[in-house]
Write an enzyme that holds these catalytic residues in place. Structure first.
Site, PDB file in Angstrom:
ATOM      1  N   TYR A  59       0.847  -1.190   0.000  1.00  0.00           N
ATOM      2  CA  TYR A  59       0.000   0.000   0.000  1.00  0.00           C
ATOM      3  C   TYR A  59       0.881   1.236   0.000  1.00  0.00           C
ATOM      4  CZ  TYR A  59      -3.571  -3.349   1.617  1.00  0.00           C
ATOM      5  OH  TYR A  59      -4.422  -4.428   1.763  1.00  0.00           O
ATOM      6  N   GLY A 209     -18.418  -3.749   0.153  1.00  0.00           N
ATOM      7  CA  GLY A 209     -18.380  -3.769  -1.313  1.00  0.00           C
ATOM      8  C   GLY A 209     -17.591  -2.616  -1.906  1.00  0.00           C
ATOM      9  N   ARG A 210     -16.444  -2.303  -1.298  1.00  0.00           N
ATOM     10  CA  ARG A 210     -15.607  -1.169  -1.691  1.00  0.00           C
ATOM     11  C   ARG A 210     -16.403   0.144  -1.674  1.00  0.00           C
ATOM     12  NH1 ARG A 210     -10.877  -3.326  -3.038  1.00  0.00           N
ATOM     13  NH2 ARG A 210     -10.917  -5.497  -3.710  1.00  0.00           N
ATOM     14  N   GLY A 211     -17.290   0.238  -0.703  1.00  0.00           N
ATOM     15  CA  GLY A 211     -18.060   1.465  -0.514  1.00  0.00           C
ATOM     16  C   GLY A 211     -19.420   1.467  -1.169  1.00  0.00           C
ATOM     17  N   GLY A 215     -24.219   3.219   0.116  1.00  0.00           N
ATOM     18  CA  GLY A 215     -25.240   4.046  -0.509  1.00  0.00           C
ATOM     19  C   GLY A 215     -24.768   5.435  -0.866  1.00  0.00           C
TER      20      GLY A 215
END
Length: 333
Positions: A59, A209-211, A215
């Protein structure tokens, strides 16, 4: 934050916080990095009892471990520190490949210890399985790190059931890190039963879900430099994104009925997949204090059997459109 902290693994148990914090996005992939905000988020996490921190050498590359090290320098004893090796990159960010060779394992660990500014790593994962190196050789080198006191517990990431069994025979595996959410459930077939049988904990990454499941994402909200807008993650592209946002709308409706946010409901679902035979500790990533605080609120969302059925009816397994990654070749099968 918690009445009782969970334990990952039974043969080589490790006590962690009920929720972890993924630190990757503080340095790369999800828009412009902001080190000050990242450090503030980590320190707020510790204040809230979120003490299980996750990073990796790749990273940045390399910068995220330094950031985490600075954030915890005066609070090391509070932290369960996890990092990973195996996705080899050069300092300029270019990709070398997956590397599980024993000599590389040793060098990577020493480099991580130096960047983090610590004398040991609490949980050391192989980030991706190297198909060119027998897992027994890689885990054998990782075992040496435990014996040397540099590492306390061993983990695997994105490993198949077969690989997990072979690795666990060399040295007890404390945890498997893998993507798991309402949108990604393929591990339920073979991997989760294997973890239950062997007494290995599950650490889901991207539990939101990776953001997507918060929503808050639309085609207009992804910033410049955000890898989710580049095609690397097909679920965020074109018709796939439109279809997936329709699923998110269903989650939002159920969240409103529960009096929580969509992200909190999605996280509560992941947490509810644990039980006496499987410890589940998700590590939602964020670089903002306000999202961290929202995620922690998921611990107060209780889901009954009817809630779980409603969620799984709203988002049937396999309903998500698009693969997790454009290139799935590094995922162990």
């Amino acid at each position: 934050m918690t009445d009782s902290n969970p334990t990952l693994g039974t043969t080589a148990p490790m006590t962690v916080s009920r929720l972890g914090l993924g630190c990757m996005g503080m340095s790369e992939f999800y828009g412009t990095p902001d080190e000050a905000d990242g450090i503030a988020t980590i320190r707020r996490a510790l204040d809230l009892g979120v003490t299980f921190l996750d990073t990796a050498d790749m990273y940045g590359p390399f910068t995220n471990e330094r950031l985490v090290g600075r954030a915890i320098a005066d609070r090391r004893d509070e932290v369960q520190l996890a990092t990973k090796f195996g996705n080899e990159r050069r300092p300029d960010g270019s990709w070398v490949g997956v590397n599980g060779r024993p000599d590389y394992v040793r060098r990577a660990c020493d480099a991580s210890l130096e960047r983090l500014g610590v004398d040991h790593i609490d949980l050391y994962y192989q980030h991706r399985v190297d198909p060119g190196v027998p897992i027994e050789e890689t885990v054998g080198a990782m075992k040496e790190l435990v014996e040397a006191g540099k590492v306390r517990h061993l983990g695997l990431s994105e490993a198949s059931a077969r690989t997990i069994r072979r690795a666990h025979a060399v040295h007890p595996v404390t945890a498997l890190q893998t993507e798991y959410s309402l949108f990604t459930r393929d591990v339920e077939d073979e991997v989760l039963p294997t973890l239950r049988e062997l007494g290995i904990g599950l650490v889901p990454y991207s539990p939101l879900g990776r953001g997507l499941l918060t929503g808050s994402i639309s085609p207009e909200t992804l910033a410049d430099g955000d890898s989710r807008a580049t095609g690397y993650f097909p679920r965020f592209q074109g018709d796939n994104l439109a279809a997936n946002l329709r699923l998110v709308d269903r989650v939002r409706e159920l969240a409103e009925q529960k009096g929580c946010t969509p992200g909190q409901l999605a996280l509560a679902w992941v947490l509810a997949q644990g039980g006496d035979d499987l410890t589940v500790v998700p590590i939602p990533g964020t670089k903002r204090v306000r999202y961290l605080e929202e995620n922690v609120g998921a611990l107060d969302v209780t889901l009954g059997a009817d809630d779980l059925t409603a969620l799984e009816t709203a988002v049937p397994r396999g309903a998500v459109a698009g693969e997790r990654y454009r290139d799935m070749s590094t995922i162990d099968a």
